[in-house]
Design a protein around this motif. Sequence first.
Motif, PDB file in Angstrom:
ATOM      1  N   ARG A 144       4.991  -6.280   7.327  1.00  0.00           N
ATOM      2  CA  ARG A 144       6.285  -6.751   6.843  1.00  0.00           C
ATOM      3  C   ARG A 144       7.273  -5.599   6.629  1.00  0.00           C
ATOM      4  N   SER A 145       6.793  -4.464   6.162  1.00  0.00           N
ATOM      5  CA  SER A 145       7.649  -3.271   6.022  1.00  0.00           C
ATOM      6  C   SER A 145       6.750  -2.049   6.095  1.00  0.00           C
ATOM      7  N   GLY A 146       7.360  -0.905   6.400  1.00  0.00           N
ATOM      8  CA  GLY A 146       6.551   0.285   6.585  1.00  0.00           C
ATOM      9  C   GLY A 146       5.832   0.241   7.921  1.00  0.00           C
ATOM     10  N   ALA A 147       4.609   0.755   7.964  1.00  0.00           N
ATOM     11  CA  ALA A 147       3.845   0.781   9.215  1.00  0.00           C
ATOM     12  C   ALA A 147       2.365   0.957   8.910  1.00  0.00           C
ATOM     13  N   ILE A 148       1.549   0.559   9.872  1.00  0.00           N
ATOM     14  CA  ILE A 148       0.096   0.713   9.782  1.00  0.00           C
ATOM     15  C   ILE A 148      -0.365   1.637  10.905  1.00  0.00           C
ATOM     16  N   ARG A 149      -1.108   2.671  10.528  1.00  0.00           N
ATOM     17  CA  ARG A 149      -1.653   3.611  11.510  1.00  0.00           C
ATOM     18  C   ARG A 149      -3.075   3.190  11.846  1.00  0.00           C
ATOM     19  N   LEU A 150      -3.324   2.946  13.136  1.00  0.00           N
ATOM     20  CA  LEU A 150      -4.646   2.533  13.605  1.00  0.00           C
ATOM     21  C   LEU A 150      -5.318   3.685  14.337  1.00  0.00           C
ATOM     22  N   GLY A 151      -6.585   3.899  14.066  1.00  0.00           N
ATOM     23  CA  GLY A 151      -7.287   4.975  14.741  1.00  0.00           C
ATOM     24  C   GLY A 151      -8.740   5.047  14.334  1.00  0.00           C
ATOM     25  N   ALA A 157       1.186   3.954   6.651  1.00  0.00           N
ATOM     26  CA  ALA A 157       2.035   5.086   7.008  1.00  0.00           C
ATOM     27  C   ALA A 157       3.336   4.929   6.233  1.00  0.00           C
ATOM     28  N   GLY A 158       3.425   5.623   5.095  1.00  0.00           N
ATOM     29  CA  GLY A 158       4.534   5.383   4.183  1.00  0.00           C
ATOM     30  C   GLY A 158       4.220   4.151   3.340  1.00  0.00           C
ATOM     31  N   TYR A 168       0.846  -1.194   0.000  1.00  0.00           N
ATOM     32  CA  TYR A 168       0.000   0.000   0.000  1.00  0.00           C
ATOM     33  C   TYR A 168       0.882   1.245   0.000  1.00  0.00           C
ATOM     34  N   GLN A 169       0.378   2.302  -0.615  1.00  0.00           N
ATOM     35  CA  GLN A 169       1.082   3.573  -0.619  1.00  0.00           C
ATOM     36  C   GLN A 169       0.666   4.403   0.597  1.00  0.00           C
ATOM     37  N   ASP A 170       1.464   5.401   0.920  1.00  0.00           N
ATOM     38  CA  ASP A 170       1.205   6.245   2.084  1.00  0.00           C
ATOM     39  C   ASP A 170      -0.217   6.803   2.036  1.00  0.00           C
ATOM     40  N   GLY A 171      -0.947   6.634   3.145  1.00  0.00           N
ATOM     41  CA  GLY A 171      -2.293   7.165   3.249  1.00  0.00           C
ATOM     42  C   GLY A 171      -3.382   6.270   2.691  1.00  0.00           C
TER      43      GLY A 171
END
Length: 229
Positions: free
Chosen positions: A53-60, A98-99, A33-36
Amino acid sequence: MAGSLDHGSLKFLDLLSPEVQSEIKGIEVRRTYQDGQMVHSSGDNGDRLIIVRSGAIRLGRVEASGKEAMLAVLGPGHVIGLIGVLTGRNRTQNAVAAGETTIGLVNKADFLAMMEKRPEIAGAILPMALDRLTIAFSIVDDIRLLNLTAFTASLLLKNLPEESAISGVLNWNQTELAAAVGVSRVSVGKALKKLEQKKLVLLRYGAIEVPDTKALSEWIDATRAENTS
């Protein structure tokens, strides 16, 4: 968001043997996935485990006012959706990349079958779940006992990079920090200015530096003690 917001919680993959990690890779489906970009929305079916696996996931969650309340930013090694896979509940939060982020998706049936075959998976779930529960209780205590400035400081300290034993830099801007704290950017800006005046933090462009983690920790403890005495 360049930094993580995992509060130092245990990473699920770190609790598994290399053999089990390899087996999980064999049954997961990779997606990037791309940022956002939205990974899933609150209310979606929770029938798949997500492995970062890489990058990050923003939960909210997004409040009625449109303001985002950010609960966590989980990086490589973390998993999302265990409750849904184990209980059948739908997603309770939005998950956004996220990224640039790559995740592994494991279907519920495949995961449960592997957990039955490999008991160590269940053995890893328990400490991870208890760790996250302990962190949640700690955050609730901080909300109850600390003013906004001290709560902001506590959140900063808990989420410094692991290698930051003496000092560290958190690559968050003030808008991201405000979403994590759950207040407006103006309010968190005032809190940071107070911490800067006490020489506990240094404000940089798009980042916040803690020059002395021990000094910041001691100040937070003193503030907490004042409110419990």
